[in-house]
Scaffold this motif. Structure first.
Motif, PDB file in Angstrom:
ATOM      1  N   ALA A 173       0.837  -1.209   0.000  1.00 40.25           N
ATOM      2  CA  ALA A 173       0.000   0.000   0.000  1.00 40.25           C
ATOM      3  C   ALA A 173       0.867   1.253   0.000  1.00 40.25           C
ATOM      4  O   ALA A 173       0.575   2.229  -0.700  1.00 40.25           O
ATOM      5  N   GLN A 174       1.930   1.227   0.769  1.00 41.39           N
ATOM      6  CA  GLN A 174       2.847   2.369   0.816  1.00 41.39           C
ATOM      7  C   GLN A 174       3.513   2.585  -0.540  1.00 41.39           C
ATOM      8  O   GLN A 174       3.661   3.731  -0.993  1.00 41.39           O
ATOM      9  N   LEU A 175       3.902   1.511  -1.193  1.00 41.87           N
ATOM     10  CA  LEU A 175       4.521   1.622  -2.517  1.00 41.87           C
ATOM     11  C   LEU A 175       3.538   2.180  -3.543  1.00 41.87           C
ATOM     12  O   LEU A 175       3.907   3.019  -4.368  1.00 41.87           O
ATOM     13  N   ARG A 176       2.284   1.729  -3.479  1.00 37.82           N
ATOM     14  CA  ARG A 176       1.271   2.277  -4.397  1.00 37.82           C
ATOM     15  C   ARG A 176       1.092   3.773  -4.173  1.00 37.82           C
ATOM     16  O   ARG A 176       0.964   4.545  -5.126  1.00 37.82           O
ATOM     17  N   LEU A 177       1.078   4.190  -2.917  1.00 30.03           N
ATOM     18  CA  LEU A 177       0.935   5.609  -2.599  1.00 30.03           C
ATOM     19  C   LEU A 177       2.117   6.419  -3.132  1.00 30.03           C
ATOM     20  O   LEU A 177       1.935   7.489  -3.717  1.00 30.03           O
ATOM     21  N   ILE A 178       3.313   5.900  -2.968  1.00 30.40           N
ATOM     22  CA  ILE A 178       4.515   6.592  -3.460  1.00 30.40           C
ATOM     23  C   ILE A 178       4.483   6.705  -4.983  1.00 30.40           C
ATOM     24  O   ILE A 178       4.761   7.769  -5.538  1.00 30.40           O
ATOM     25  N   VAL A 179       4.125   5.624  -5.658  1.00 30.73           N
ATOM     26  CA  VAL A 179       4.064   5.637  -7.125  1.00 30.73           C
ATOM     27  C   VAL A 179       2.984   6.594  -7.604  1.00 30.73           C
ATOM     28  O   VAL A 179       3.185   7.350  -8.569  1.00 30.73           O
ATOM     29  N   ALA A 180       1.849   6.620  -6.926  1.00 31.84           N
ATOM     30  CA  ALA A 180       0.767   7.535  -7.305  1.00 31.84           C
ATOM     31  C   ALA A 180       1.215   8.977  -7.142  1.00 31.84           C
ATOM     32  O   ALA A 180       0.986   9.817  -8.026  1.00 31.84           O
ATOM     33  N   GLN A 181       1.862   9.299  -6.026  1.00 35.49           N
ATOM     34  CA  GLN A 181       2.328  10.673  -5.805  1.00 35.49           C
ATOM     35  C   GLN A 181       3.375  11.049  -6.845  1.00 35.49           C
ATOM     36  O   GLN A 181       3.384  12.171  -7.358  1.00 35.49           O
ATOM     37  N   TRP A 182       4.247  10.120  -7.171  1.00 40.63           N
ATOM     38  CA  TRP A 182       5.275  10.366  -8.181  1.00 40.63           C
ATOM     39  C   TRP A 182       4.625  10.650  -9.534  1.00 40.63           C
ATOM     40  O   TRP A 182       5.027  11.565 -10.247  1.00 40.63           O
TER      41      TRP A 182
END
Length: 78
Positions: free
Chosen positions: A12-21
């Motif tokens: 979930a944290q990785l998805r959030l980081i990729v989305a913000q990027w």
């Protein structure tokens, strides 16, 4: 196999980081729009007029909506 609590939310944290990027990249693609966003953020931070602050924040929201759409990310309600 068990997963420790500190590692449970890694996907979930990785998805959030990729989305913000992706949103950051969408904003960076248009330097004039990115500059306007920075200008509006500064205006909102120093605004003492409620009407002006609301107008400024609404424009920030429109810019972010555009960037989220371009990035293919669904923006969650505030």
């Amino acid at each position: 196999m068990t997963t420790s609590p500190e590692h449970a939310d890694v996907p979930a944290q990785l998805r959030l980081i990729v989305a913000q990027w992706a949103v950051d990249l969408a904003l960076a693609r248009y330097p004039i729009r990115a500059a306007r966003l920075r200008e509006l953020e500064a205006m909102a931070a120093r605004s003492e007029d409620l009407v002006e602050a609301r107008r400024t924040v609404a424009e920030i929201g429109r810019i972010l909506d555009e960037a989220f759409t371009e990035a293919g990310i669904e923006r969650s309600p505030a």
